[in-house]
Design an enzyme around this catalytic site. Structure first.
Site, PDB file in Angstrom:
ATOM      1  N   ASP A   1      -1.054 -12.631   7.683  1.00 25.13           N
ATOM      2  CA  ASP A   1      -0.859 -12.112   6.554  1.00 25.13           C
ATOM      3  C   ASP A   1       0.480 -11.428   5.502  1.00 25.13           C
ATOM      4  O   ASP A   1       0.667 -11.721   4.254  1.00 25.13           O
ATOM      5  CB  ASP A   1      -1.596 -10.385   6.909  1.00 25.13           C
TER       6      ASP A   1
ATOM      7  N   GLU B   1      -2.577 -10.127  -4.469  1.00 23.42           N
ATOM      8  CA  GLU B   1      -4.298 -10.486  -4.774  1.00 23.42           C
ATOM      9  C   GLU B   1      -5.383  -9.618  -5.626  1.00 23.42           C
ATOM     10  O   GLU B   1      -5.472  -8.478  -5.090  1.00 23.42           O
ATOM     11  CB  GLU B   1      -4.458 -11.586  -3.252  1.00 23.42           C
TER      12      GLU B   1
ATOM     13  N   ASP C   1       0.115  -8.933   0.670  1.00 31.10           N
ATOM     14  CA  ASP C   1      -1.218  -8.707   1.025  1.00 31.10           C
ATOM     15  C   ASP C   1      -2.326  -7.684   1.931  1.00 31.10           C
ATOM     16  O   ASP C   1      -2.205  -7.119   3.513  1.00 31.10           O
ATOM     17  CB  ASP C   1      -1.622 -10.058   2.265  1.00 31.10           C
TER      18      ASP C   1
END
Length: 172
Positions: free
Chosen positions: A148, A75, A7
């Site tokens: 996170d 991501e 993340d």
């Protein structure tokens, strides 16, 4: 398959390592998920970006050297109203992509919608719903902290589910 999920962030970079495979001899052929490790790489507040990015790169390379993941998942960058945050996350993603390339590890990218769909079954799920499913799917006693790290584990699960789906569909 061992997946390292990141993340991206420059102050806190969450990570999660999730393994998939048949771990239970009572369920032959069943693909299960097993939590290996999760946490966060942190950089000191007020540290210039020119120092933060190499710190994060070094931490990522240490993780990849220690665990030797089969894949890295991150991501995709999405539109953010705060331009400064978007630029910072973009720089952190660049560090992740570079580290994966230097380690010779394949990289996969997923949108937030894809992650929520894969983990919860609903692309508009709340953060709390995603975190609860991460806890359930990985048989954890509690929701992982920091947030996170929980996000990182969700993307690892998404990647594993996507790879499983592609293997099944591709074999037809």
């Amino acid at each position: 398959m061992l997946t390292l999920r990141i993340d991206p962030g420059t102050a806190i970079m969450g990570y999660g390592l999730v393994e998939s495979g048949a771990f239970d001899s009572e369920k032959p052929g069943a693909d299960e998920l097993r939590l290996v490790e999760y946490g966060a790489l942190r950089t000191p507040a007020h540290t210039p970006m020119s120092e933060r990015l190499p710190m994060l790169y070094s931490g990522l390379m240490d993780l990849m050297s220690e665990h030797r993941p089969d894949a890295v998942a991150v991501e995709e960058l999405f539109f953010n109203k705060n331009v400064r945050t978007a630029l910072s996350v973009g720089q952190a993603r660049g560090v992740v992509i570079l580290a994966a390339a230097h380690a010779g590890v394949s990289l996969a990218e997923y949108t937030p919608l894809q992650v929520k769909q894969a983990v919860v079954g609903y692309g508009r799920a709340t953060k709390e719903q995603v975190q609860s499913m991460v806890k359930i799917l990985l048989n954890m006693d509690h929701i992982p902290q920091p947030d996170d790290a929980a996000d990182a584990l969700a993307i690892a699960i998404c990647h594993i589910h996507s790879q499983t789906y592609e293997a099944v569909v591709g074999s037809r």
